[in-house]
Structures are given as structure tokens and as C-alpha cells.
Design a protein around this motif. Structure first.
Motif, PDB file in Angstrom:
ATOM      1  N   TRP A   1       0.842  -1.203   0.000  1.00 48.80           N
ATOM      2  CA  TRP A   1       0.000   0.000   0.000  1.00 48.80           C
ATOM      3  C   TRP A   1       0.874   1.249   0.000  1.00 48.80           C
ATOM      4  O   TRP A   1       1.855   1.340   0.735  1.00 48.80           O
ATOM      5  CB  TRP A   1      -0.928  -0.008   1.221  1.00 48.80           C
ATOM      6  N   ALA A   2       0.491   2.197  -0.807  1.00 52.19           N
ATOM      7  CA  ALA A   2       1.327   3.390  -1.007  1.00 52.19           C
ATOM      8  C   ALA A   2       1.558   4.157   0.284  1.00 52.19           C
ATOM      9  O   ALA A   2       2.677   4.587   0.571  1.00 52.19           O
ATOM     10  CB  ALA A   2       0.693   4.298  -2.061  1.00 52.19           C
ATOM     11  N   VAL A   3       0.515   4.364   1.081  1.00 53.95           N
ATOM     12  CA  VAL A   3       0.639   5.222   2.261  1.00 53.95           C
ATOM     13  C   VAL A   3       1.486   4.600   3.360  1.00 53.95           C
ATOM     14  O   VAL A   3       1.955   5.300   4.257  1.00 53.95           O
ATOM     15  CB  VAL A   3      -0.750   5.588   2.825  1.00 53.95           C
ATOM     16  N   THR A   4       1.690   3.283   3.318  1.00 56.12           N
ATOM     17  CA  THR A   4       2.481   2.630   4.364  1.00 56.12           C
ATOM     18  C   THR A   4       3.800   2.078   3.832  1.00 56.12           C
ATOM     19  O   THR A   4       4.502   1.365   4.553  1.00 56.12           O
ATOM     20  CB  THR A   4       1.673   1.478   5.002  1.00 56.12           C
ATOM     21  N   ASN A   5       4.162   2.413   2.607  1.00 56.01           N
ATOM     22  CA  ASN A   5       5.410   1.920   2.033  1.00 56.01           C
ATOM     23  C   ASN A   5       6.352   3.109   1.813  1.00 56.01           C
ATOM     24  O   ASN A   5       6.158   3.903   0.888  1.00 56.01           O
ATOM     25  CB  ASN A   5       5.140   1.214   0.701  1.00 56.01           C
ATOM     26  N   PRO A   6       7.388   3.238   2.637  1.00 52.05           N
ATOM     27  CA  PRO A   6       8.272   4.404   2.516  1.00 52.05           C
ATOM     28  C   PRO A   6       9.041   4.437   1.196  1.00 52.05           C
ATOM     29  O   PRO A   6       9.373   5.511   0.699  1.00 52.05           O
ATOM     30  CB  PRO A   6       9.226   4.247   3.702  1.00 52.05           C
ATOM     31  N   GLU A   7       9.324   3.271   0.610  1.00 49.42           N
ATOM     32  CA  GLU A   7      10.033   3.242  -0.663  1.00 49.42           C
ATOM     33  C   GLU A   7       9.163   3.841  -1.768  1.00 49.42           C
ATOM     34  O   GLU A   7       9.638   4.617  -2.595  1.00 49.42           O
ATOM     35  CB  GLU A   7      10.418   1.807  -1.025  1.00 49.42           C
TER      36      GLU A   7
ATOM     37  N   LEU B   1       6.768   6.054  -1.373  1.00 49.75           N
ATOM     38  CA  LEU B   1       6.661   7.495  -1.139  1.00 49.75           C
ATOM     39  C   LEU B   1       7.958   8.219  -1.510  1.00 49.75           C
ATOM     40  O   LEU B   1       7.921   9.327  -2.061  1.00 49.75           O
ATOM     41  CB  LEU B   1       6.308   7.748   0.323  1.00 49.75           C
ATOM     42  N   ARG B   2       9.092   7.589  -1.226  1.00 52.08           N
ATOM     43  CA  ARG B   2      10.375   8.211  -1.584  1.00 52.08           C
ATOM     44  C   ARG B   2      10.513   8.347  -3.095  1.00 52.08           C
ATOM     45  O   ARG B   2      10.909   9.408  -3.606  1.00 52.08           O
ATOM     46  CB  ARG B   2      11.529   7.380  -1.018  1.00 52.08           C
ATOM     47  N   VAL B   3      10.194   7.282  -3.824  1.00 52.75           N
ATOM     48  CA  VAL B   3      10.291   7.328  -5.278  1.00 52.75           C
ATOM     49  C   VAL B   3       9.319   8.364  -5.842  1.00 52.75           C
ATOM     50  O   VAL B   3       9.642   9.088  -6.795  1.00 52.75           O
ATOM     51  CB  VAL B   3      10.016   5.936  -5.874  1.00 52.75           C
ATOM     52  N   ALA B   4       8.131   8.463  -5.238  1.00 50.39           N
ATOM     53  CA  ALA B   4       7.155   9.471  -5.701  1.00 50.39           C
ATOM     54  C   ALA B   4       7.703  10.885  -5.515  1.00 50.39           C
ATOM     55  O   ALA B   4       7.530  11.756  -6.386  1.00 50.39           O
ATOM     56  CB  ALA B   4       5.837   9.299  -4.956  1.00 50.39           C
TER      57      ALA B   4
ATOM     58  N   GLU C   1      10.947  11.729  -5.332  1.00 50.11           N
ATOM     59  CA  GLU C   1      12.088  11.914  -6.219  1.00 50.11           C
ATOM     60  C   GLU C   1      11.667  12.148  -7.675  1.00 50.11           C
ATOM     61  O   GLU C   1      12.353  12.851  -8.414  1.00 50.11           O
ATOM     62  CB  GLU C   1      13.010  10.695  -6.138  1.00 50.11           C
ATOM     63  N   THR C   2      10.562  11.551  -8.071  1.00 45.12           N
ATOM     64  CA  THR C   2      10.095  11.697  -9.463  1.00 45.12           C
ATOM     65  C   THR C   2       9.006  12.768  -9.586  1.00 45.12           C
ATOM     66  O   THR C   2       8.417  12.914 -10.671  1.00 45.12           O
ATOM     67  CB  THR C   2       9.547  10.367  -9.996  1.00 45.12           C
ATOM     68  N   GLN C   3       8.742  13.460  -8.466  1.00 45.68           N
ATOM     69  CA  GLN C   3       7.699  14.491  -8.448  1.00 45.68           C
ATOM     70  C   GLN C   3       6.341  13.931  -8.893  1.00 45.68           C
ATOM     71  O   GLN C   3       5.583  14.567  -9.616  1.00 45.68           O
ATOM     72  CB  GLN C   3       8.101  15.686  -9.320  1.00 45.68           C
ATOM     73  N   GLY C   4       6.063  12.711  -8.439  1.00 41.24           N
ATOM     74  CA  GLY C   4       4.767  12.098  -8.686  1.00 41.24           C
ATOM     75  C   GLY C   4       4.662  11.324  -9.988  1.00 41.24           C
ATOM     76  O   GLY C   4       3.638  10.671 -10.240  1.00 41.24           O
ATOM     77  N   ARG C   5       5.697  11.364 -10.827  1.00 36.64           N
ATOM     78  CA  ARG C   5       5.602  10.676 -12.107  1.00 36.64           C
ATOM     79  C   ARG C   5       5.494   9.158 -11.931  1.00 36.64           C
ATOM     80  O   ARG C   5       4.868   8.476 -12.755  1.00 36.64           O
ATOM     81  CB  ARG C   5       6.814  11.016 -12.982  1.00 36.64           C
ATOM     82  N   SER C   6       6.113   8.620 -10.885  1.00 38.98           N
ATOM     83  CA  SER C   6       6.031   7.174 -10.668  1.00 38.98           C
ATOM     84  C   SER C   6       4.587   6.741 -10.423  1.00 38.98           C
ATOM     85  O   SER C   6       4.142   5.705 -10.949  1.00 38.98           O
ATOM     86  CB  SER C   6       6.905   6.763  -9.473  1.00 38.98           C
ATOM     87  N   LEU C   7       3.847   7.534  -9.662  1.00 44.88           N
ATOM     88  CA  LEU C   7       2.436   7.209  -9.419  1.00 44.88           C
ATOM     89  C   LEU C   7       1.608   7.378 -10.681  1.00 44.88           C
ATOM     90  O   LEU C   7       0.688   6.586 -10.949  1.00 44.88           O
ATOM     91  CB  LEU C   7       1.873   8.076  -8.291  1.00 44.88           C
TER      92      LEU C   7
ATOM     93  N   THR D   1       3.164  -3.931  -6.616  1.00 45.06           N
ATOM     94  CA  THR D   1       3.824  -2.798  -5.964  1.00 45.06           C
ATOM     95  C   THR D   1       4.781  -2.102  -6.927  1.00 45.06           C
ATOM     96  O   THR D   1       4.783  -0.869  -7.050  1.00 45.06           O
ATOM     97  CB  THR D   1       4.587  -3.275  -4.718  1.00 45.06           C
ATOM     98  N   ARG D   2       5.601  -2.889  -7.604  1.00 42.95           N
ATOM     99  CA  ARG D   2       6.558  -2.291  -8.537  1.00 42.95           C
ATOM    100  C   ARG D   2       5.852  -1.621  -9.714  1.00 42.95           C
ATOM    101  O   ARG D   2       6.228  -0.518 -10.128  1.00 42.95           O
ATOM    102  CB  ARG D   2       7.524  -3.360  -9.049  1.00 42.95           C
ATOM    103  N   ARG D   3       4.823  -2.256 -10.233  1.00 44.24           N
ATOM    104  CA  ARG D   3       4.194  -1.783 -11.468  1.00 44.24           C
ATOM    105  C   ARG D   3       3.214  -0.638 -11.208  1.00 44.24           C
ATOM    106  O   ARG D   3       3.251   0.384 -11.903  1.00 44.24           O
ATOM    107  CB  ARG D   3       3.468  -2.947 -12.146  1.00 44.24           C
ATOM    108  N   TYR D   4       2.335  -0.788 -10.212  1.00 45.77           N
ATOM    109  CA  TYR D   4       1.263   0.182 -10.024  1.00 45.77           C
ATOM    110  C   TYR D   4       1.607   1.295  -9.039  1.00 45.77           C
ATOM    111  O   TYR D   4       1.057   2.390  -9.122  1.00 45.77           O
ATOM    112  CB  TYR D   4      -0.007  -0.526  -9.539  1.00 45.77           C
ATOM    113  N   LEU D   5       2.511   1.023  -8.088  1.00 46.18           N
ATOM    114  CA  LEU D   5       2.844   2.038  -7.090  1.00 46.18           C
ATOM    115  C   LEU D   5       4.170   2.736  -7.374  1.00 46.18           C
ATOM    116  O   LEU D   5       4.372   3.878  -6.933  1.00 46.18           O
ATOM    117  CB  LEU D   5       2.886   1.404  -5.694  1.00 46.18           C
ATOM    118  N   MET D   6       5.067   2.057  -8.096  1.00 47.64           N
ATOM    119  CA  MET D   6       6.372   2.668  -8.377  1.00 47.64           C
ATOM    120  C   MET D   6       6.581   2.951  -9.858  1.00 47.64           C
ATOM    121  O   MET D   6       7.619   3.491 -10.251  1.00 47.64           O
ATOM    122  CB  MET D   6       7.490   1.765  -7.844  1.00 47.64           C
ATOM    123  N   GLY D   7       5.600   2.577 -10.685  1.00 48.28           N
ATOM    124  CA  GLY D   7       5.665   2.915 -12.111  1.00 48.28           C
ATOM    125  C   GLY D   7       6.724   2.177 -12.881  1.00 48.28           C
ATOM    126  O   GLY D   7       7.177   2.661 -13.929  1.00 48.28           O
TER     127      GLY D   7
END
Length: 607
Positions: free
Chosen positions: A152-158, A160-163, A165-171, A424-430
Motif C-alpha cells: 500500500w502506497a501510504v504505508t510503504n516508505p520506498e 513514497l520516496r520514489v514518488a 524523487e520523481t515528483q509524482g511521475r512514478s504514481l 507494488t513495482r508496477r502500479y505504485l512505483m511505475g
């Protein structure tokens, strides 16, 4: 008049019974669809068995309450440990450094404590049947894996960090992937023609399955490919590979750098491989004996006729290995007749199902293949009377087990990585799915005929008929003790389909030379383990005739570890049992049906 009345009454009752069966089947089919093809009755019985035994165990309940307190305190202590003092994280889901920072460290430790406690709760132990306990353990693990905070995005610090760093592009990319996959799911249709299917990442015949050769034999069930020699001289005994019909054969002929076929050809072997036909509804009545007779044995006879070789090395992978073991045992039984009072006699069924011009087996090599099914690993979760009744009904409607359904079963077995980790990798980290030949092959699914698959599950998984000497082929029971060729049996350490200790039981069923190999890896990656791949090793040891039983744990403790690929050991083992190298056999033009990889491997279906 009374007779007519009685006949009319019986006809009416038969119609009532038929209508009742139709209604029952309809309701059961709807229930199966709601439970993703699983039997809700089997699931309910397993959990009722567990729950009733738990209710009758107040001591166990008190113990679990105490355990909950211990785990809670442990989680609290672990949360307060400084990141640089914490023990290395063993769970890959929480490997990112962000999980060591509060509040995510508290979320992680809380989940790990909850996970550990529920797994202990599920494993009731005494009183619950072995199969029901397996089901409860398995589905409890499935539920816990689904609830992991890493999903889940809200409980996964990795995430949120990637989001950040990419200014939301990963999401954004992840949402695009989700919509893309959702549209494909909605548009999926079993009747979609092959030409409308999305192309495979690695094209068959262009990127994979490119080792040069010819289809030299074809019947309604198989194409037999003979590969062109790449050396001036070859060993005189050809090698016939029998892959599983559950998969496309080219898992053993992937890209040139990791093709087992190419490796063997380059080592001076004349190699044949079976390419199974991908069945459709018209093949619903194909039986296991068809796969043995028109498949394995027909390929052996064709390999002999195409090369003139009197002896043949054989390799069987997964279900293909089980088929090969049955065929080798049947051939051994026939060989025992020679020199005896029944020499030359062949029953009508033997004449119909076993070709008369078979070569002698120089060796039998089984790769991740079970012959005893009492410990089928995680697949056993899906095998009981209720589950098989549900599966039979689905197959009887279609005439086959769909590749999509079979693929879904394997996702169940490794859902932590194949489902939740991927999501997680595909839908939350792009991150797009990794593209490599084995994944492309995995997407190239196959079907199984309804009758053959039902016989396979009933006879082997449910009743363990092969190991108990009750499986019949060609008019007689099959005894693996009749195999008189030397054997190499390969298992893998992390195999969820054919657990290595189950494969190891071949030592209890045969009385011939057995070289056992335990390779690092899983069911597929442990077999596709080419020389040069890093961090690969295997253990190998031989058991001679009449040596006696060695416990598998004792075997593992004492068998030497060899670094590198077990393919090299297989080649050396075959070479020791072969004659002197000679000129390669000619591939005669009249035997060539078409170029490899042939036509059967190209058949694809939406389901």
C-alpha cells in the motif's frame, strides 16, 4: 397398460434427476467462479475442521494469548532499535532503508508480529487432517501476504520516496499501467483469434527457439525436432528430450546463451525434442495413454529410425519426466520377457500402444519430475475430491484446462512475488515488467485436454497410483522397479511444484544406478541454469545398485557441493555412458517436415 404407466413414471423420474443435476451443476459452477475456480465446500470443510479443534483446545488458546503478548513486546523493542544497530532485514519486502525509520519501522514490526502470530494460530496441529491443515496454512499465508504494508502506497516508505524523487511521475506511470492492464482484463475473450493476441516480447523462432534443426516426425499429438549438429563428431547415442505438455518446449531452448538444447548440441550430442500440440476442444478425449504412446514412445521410435541408433539417452522435464518414467518402466517390463518362456509375446494392448522398433534406453534423466505424489508441495492445496470435481466440471464445459487457469494456479503458489511484489513495482512505483526470455515464455501458455488432465490428477496426485504400483498402461500395471537403465535425477532446492524431497523418493521405487543432483533455484530457474551464471551450485552423489536407503537430510548433509552449472555434470554423465564419437547421422530430406521450431509451438490461445 400398467407397463406403459411404469415406463412413463420412470421416464418422468429420469427427467427430474437430469433437471436436478443441471441445477446443481449450475449452482456449483457459479460458486466456483465466485471463488476463482476453487471449491468453496473444500475451503469451508478445511476451516471448519481447524475452527472446531481450536474451540476444543482452551490450553492452546491460552498459549496463543501469551504468545501474542510476547510478540507485541518484541515488536515494541525492535521499533526502538537504532537503524545502525538493527539486524539485517531478511524479508525482501522491507529491505529499503526507509523501513528502519519511524513510523514505518513501527508499521513493519507490528505487521511482522501479527504475521508470525496468525501463522502460529493457523497451524493448529493435533487433530486437524493433514490436507485441511495444509489448506489453512496456505490460505492464511495468502491473506497475510495480501495485507502486508509493503502493498500500500501510504504505508510503504520506498513508494513514497520514489514518488517524491520523481515528483509524482512514478504514481502517474503506475496508474497508466493499471488502466492498461484493466482494459486488457475487460477485453479478454476466450474466442479471441491468435492473430489478435498481443505479440510475445520474445518471438518464437526469432528471439527464442532458434537452435537450427528440422521437424522430422509429426502426428496428431507431437512434432519431433532433430537439431543440426554443430561439431564434426557426435556421440553415437542421441538424446531425446521430453518436456512437459503443461509448458511450451522451448523453455529448454530459450536464447542461445541459456539454451540447454544448444549447449548439448555444442557438446557433441545429436538432440531431439518433443513439441507437444496445444490442444483445443476437439481434443477433450485424449488420454494419458495417448501422451505415452503417440507422444513419448512414438518419439523414441522415430529417433531410432531417423538415426539408426540402437541406444538412446532420454531426458524428461516436469510432467514429461513422469511420462518418461512410466514409458521406461513399460519398456523394462517388456525387456524382462526376453530369454524367458514368453519371449516374443506381445499382448494386443502392447502391440497397439508400444511400438515394436523401440531403441534400448542408454539412460533415463528426470528433471524436477515427481514419481511419488504423497508430498506434492503447495500444489496439494488444490487436490482433493471436491476440488477435482469442481475442476472436472469446468474442463468438461470447455473440453480442456485453459492456460490462463493453469497460470493462475502457479501465481497462487508464489503470490508474494508474482502478484503482490509485481503490483507494488508496477502500479505504485511505475516500473514496467521486466522483459527477458523466461518471462516471455511464461506468458506463452498451453492447454491440457480435459480427460488427460483428469486422469493425471486422479491417478497420480489423488491416488498415487504410480508409486504404489497400481497405474496401468498397455494392459499391465507399471512398476518403476522395472526401469533397468541408469538414471540421473535432478531436483531443485526451492521447487514449489516438485519439492526435492518428493523427487528424491525415486530411490525407494527403483533398483538401478541413480545419480541424484540437487541444484540451487526453483522449478524453472533451477533447471535453466547455464554455465557462467553467477551464484549457482549443486550437490551430486550416486547410489549404486542395492546400496540401500539414505535419508534425504542425511544425503544433503554429506553430498559434496559443486560450484557452477549442473549441465556440465549431466553432459559428463551422459558421455561416460556413450560410445566413441563418430560422424553425425545424416538428416535425410524425405524426413524433413519443416524447419524448427515447427508449427505446433506457434499455436496460441487467449485462454
Amino acid at each position: 397398460m400398467a407397463t406403459e404407466t411404469s415406463s412413463g413414471s420412470e421416464h418422468f423420474q429420469e427427467r427430474q434427476r437430469a433437471a436436478a443435476r443441471t441445477l446443481d451443476e449450475s449452482v456449483q459452477a457459479q460458486m466456483a467462479r465466485a471463488f476463482s475456480g476453487l471449491s468453496p465446500i473444500a475451503l469451508a470443510l478445511a476451516h471448519a475442521d481447524w475452527a472446531l479443534h481450536m474451540l476444543a483446545s482452551p490450553g492452546r488458546q491460552a498459549q496463543l494469548a501469551q504468545r501474542a503478548l510476547e510478540l507485541s513486546l518484541q515488536a515494541w523493542r525492535n521499533t526502538g532499535v537504532a537503524p545502525d544497530e538493527a539486524a539485517p532485514e531478511k524479508d525482501g519486502r522491507f529491505a529499503d532503508a526507509g523501513w528502519s525509520q519511524w513510523p514505518y519501522s513501527a508499521v513493519k514490526e507490528g505487521f511482522k508480529a501479527t504475521d508470525a502470530w496468525w501463522r502460529e494460530v493457523a497451524h493448529q496441529g493435533g487433530g486437524v487432517s493433514r490436507h485441511h491443515q495444509h489448506m489453512v496454512d496456505f490460505f492464511t499465508g495468502q491473506a497475510l501476504d495480501a495485507l502486508s504494508p509493503s502493498n500500500w502506497a501510504v504505508t510503504n516508505p520506498e513508494v513514497l520516496r520514489v514518488a517524491r524523487e520523481t515528483q509524482g511521475r512514478s504514481l502517474q506511470e503506475g496508474f497508466k499501467f493499471f488502466l492498461q492492464d484493466f482494459r486488457e482484463y475487460l477485453g479478454a475473450n476466450a474466442d479471441t483469434p491468435a492473430e489478435s493476441l498481443a505479440p510475445l516480447e520474445y518471438a518464437v523462432g526469432k528471439d527464442v527457439a532458434v537452435t537450427p534443426g528440422k521437424v522430422v516426425f509429426r502426428n496428431h499429438l507431437i512434432e519431433l525436432i532433430q537439431y543440426s549438429p554443430s561439431t564434426d563428431k557426435v556421440l553415437p547415442e542421441p538424446v531425446l528430450i521430453v518436456p512437459s505438455c503443461i509448458m511450451k518446449y522451448y523453455i529448454l531452448d530459450l536464447s542461445p546463451h541459456n539454451s540447454m538444447v544448444k549447449y548439448l548440441v555444442d557438446k557433441g550430442h545429436t538432440v531431439f525434442i518433443i513439441s507437444w500440440r496445444n490442444p483445443d476442444a476437439s481434443d477433450r478425449d485424449l488420454k494419458m495413454q495417448d501422451y505415452l504412446s503417440a507422444g513419448v514412445l512414438a518419439a523414441m521410435a522415430a529417433a531410432r529410425s531417423r538415426t539408426g541408433a540402437e541406444r538412446l539417452h532420454t531426458v524428461g522435464y516436469c510432467l514429461g519426466g513422469t511420462f518418461l518414467a512410466i514409458a521406461a518402466a513399460a519398456m523394462g517390463r517388456l525387456a524382462r520377457k526376453k530369454g524367458g518362456p514368453r519371449e516374443g509375446e506381445r499382448t494386443a494392448k502392447e502391440q497397439a500402444l508400444i511400438p515394436a522398433d523401440l531403441p534400448q534406453l542408454a539412460s533415463v534423466i528426470l528433471l524436477a519430475a515427481q514419481t511419488d505424489f504423497t508430498e506434492p508441495g503447495e500444489l496439494g492445496v488444490f487436490i482433493d475430491e471436491d476440488q477435482l470435481a469442481t475442476l472436472r466440471q469446468n474442463m468438461n464445459d470447455k473440453g480442456y484446462l485453459s492456460g490462463k487457469q493453469m497460470g493462475g494456479s502457479f501465481v497462487y503458489l508464489a503470490s508474494r512475488g508474482l502478484l503482490w511484489g509485481r503490483n507494488t513495482r508496477r502500479y505504485l512505483m511505475g516500473e514496467d515488467d521486466a522483459s527477458f526470455d523466461l518471462m516471455s515464455w511464461n506468458a506463452d501458455t498451453t492447454r491440457l485436454p480435459a480427460r488427460m488432465h483428469s486422469e493425471y490428477l486422479d491417478a497420480l496426485f489423488l491416488n498415487n497410483a504410480l508409486a504404489s504400483g497400481q497405474y496401468r498402461f498397455a494392459g499391465a500395471t507399471v512398476a518403476l522397479m522395472d526401469i533397468d537403465a541408469p538414471m540421473m535425477v535432478v531436483a531443485t532446492t526451492r521447487d514449489h511444484v516438485s519439492p526435492w524431497k518428493s523427487v528424491y523418493k525415486i530411490h525407494l521405487q527403483t533398483d538401478t544406478h541413480v545419480t541424484f543432483v540437487l541444484a540451487e533455484g526453483g522449478h524453472n530457474a533451477g533447471i535453466v541454469s547455464e554455465p557462467g551464471r553467477p551464484r549457482r551450485s549443486y550437490q551430486i552423489a550416486s547410489v549404486e545398485d542395492n546400496t540401500g536407503w539414505i535419508d534425504p537430510d542425511d544425503w544433503k548433509a554429506q553430498a559434496p557441493v559443486v560450484q557452477g552449472s549442473w549441465w556440465e555434470a549431466m553432459h559428463a554423465w551422459i558421455a561416460e555412458r556413450s560410445g566413441a564419437p563418430a560422424k553425425p547421422p545424416a538428416m535425410r530430406a524425405e524426413h524433413a517436415v519443416c524447419d524448427a521450431p515447427g508449427a505446433y509451438v506457434m499455436t496460441r490461445y487467449a485462454d
